[in-house]
Design an enzyme around this catalytic site. Structure first.
Site, short mmCIF file in Angstrom:
data_model
loop_
_atom_site.label_atom_id
_atom_site.label_comp_id
_atom_site.label_asym_id
_atom_site.label_seq_id
_atom_site.Cartn_x
_atom_site.Cartn_y
_atom_site.Cartn_z
N GLY A 29 0.82 -1.21 0.00
CA GLY A 29 0.00 0.00 0.00
C GLY A 29 0.85 1.25 0.00
O GLY A 29 2.05 1.20 -0.28
N ASN A 30 0.22 2.38 0.28
CA ASN A 30 0.94 3.65 0.32
C ASN A 30 0.32 4.54 1.40
O ASN A 30 -0.69 4.18 2.00
CB ASN A 30 0.92 4.33 -1.05
CG ASN A 30 -0.48 4.61 -1.52
OD1 ASN A 30 -1.18 5.45 -0.97
ND2 ASN A 30 -0.93 3.88 -2.53
N ARG A 31 0.93 5.68 1.63
CA ARG A 31 0.54 6.53 2.76
C ARG A 31 -0.57 7.53 2.45
O ARG A 31 -0.83 8.41 3.25
CB ARG A 31 1.76 7.30 3.27
CG ARG A 31 2.83 6.42 3.86
CD ARG A 31 3.93 7.28 4.47
NE ARG A 31 5.07 6.48 4.86
CZ ARG A 31 5.14 5.78 5.99
NH1 ARG A 31 4.12 5.80 6.82
NH2 ARG A 31 6.20 5.05 6.26
N SER A 32 -1.18 7.43 1.30
CA SER A 32 -2.21 8.41 0.98
C SER A 32 -3.43 8.25 1.90
O SER A 32 -3.97 7.16 2.04
CB SER A 32 -2.65 8.26 -0.47
OG SER A 32 -3.67 9.17 -0.76
N ALA A 96 -3.74 7.76 -5.00
CA ALA A 96 -2.38 7.24 -5.16
C ALA A 96 -2.50 5.78 -5.57
O ALA A 96 -3.02 4.95 -4.84
CB ALA A 96 -1.63 7.38 -3.84
#
Ligand code: C5P
Length: 228
Positions: A29-32, A96
């Site tokens: 995943g990502n930090r968005s 994102a």
């Protein structure tokens, strides 16, 4: 003050961050957080627009009055957007998207016993959803992308943003500078909006809702509300 200057405008927004499964319990995943995209949806709704939000793992609540489609993986985000695109006047691609996915996600939880000392994951590229939407955009639709770059220098941000806008073909690109500890999670943001010629059409700094209003002004071609 309430102005309904976007009444009759249909806005499709993606927000949040996609997750690519590794196995049934793990993902890439990502930090968005989804805050800026959600702020755009909320601001557009407040101005009378008809808003559809394609939401990938938001960390903030969905604004009232916004039709929401929840997705997880990039492939789901893409199919939802492709399905909704024909009915939109403006598409804002604020999500994102994972650039890569695991080639074959395991259908069972991967264990240390299965893998020994090291685990290698085969990653394959996801399609560039924004570029695809630019290609399939109906006549007159405006497609807006985002570019978060880990640079602090405004000239470098602009140089990269212009190159990225060329590659993607978006009508507008919203540039912002992000670092490990700022940009994604805070309630403030600072952006530069460029158009298809690479010209700066707006700059905005402040809370994400007022930045959202400035972005909407720029991409819908409406004048900003005079201070009251
Ligand atoms: O290349 P980069 O990821 O910085 O581009 C960001 C823009 O492209 C964002 O608008 C994002 O939503 C979009 N994007 C996409 N599909 C991808 C990667 C990014 O639509 N696979």
């Amino acid at each position: 003050s309430t102005r309904r200057d976007l009444a009759g405008t249909r806005i499709l927004v993606s927000a949040g961050g996609t997750r690519e499964p590794i196995d049934p319990v793990r993902f890439i995943g990502n930090r968005s957080s989804g805050r800026q995209g959600v702020a755009i949806a909320a601001a557009a709704r407040a101005r009378g627009a008809e808003v559809t939000l394609v939401a990938a793992h938001l960390e903030v609540p969905v604004p009232a009055g916004v039709r929401t489609i929840e997705v997880s993986r990039a492939a789901e985000l893409e199919s939802a957007l492709v399905a909704e695109q024909p009915a939109a006047d403006v598409v804002v691609m604020a999500a994102a998207v994972s650039d890569f996915r695991v080639a074959v996600a395991s259908d069972r939880k991967i264990s240390k016993q299965d893998t020994g000392e090291a685990l290698a994951l085969d990653l394959v590229q996801n399609p560039d959803i924004l570029r695809g939407l630019v290609r399939t955009a109906p006549e007159g639709q405006r497609v807006v992308g985002f570019a978060a770059e880990t640079v602090d220098d405004a000239d470098e941000l602009l140089r990269r943003g212009r190159a990225k806008r060329e590659r993607k073909g978006a009508d507008f690109l919203v540039l912002n500078s992000v670092g490990v500890d700022h940009g994604f999670v805070e309630d403030r943001n600072s952006v530069i909006v460029i158009d298809a010629s690479g010209d700066i059409v707006a700059t905005a700094a402040g809370d994400k809702l007022s930045v959202a209003d400035r972005i909407l002004d720029a991409v819908t071609g409406t004048a900003s509300e005079p201070a009251t």
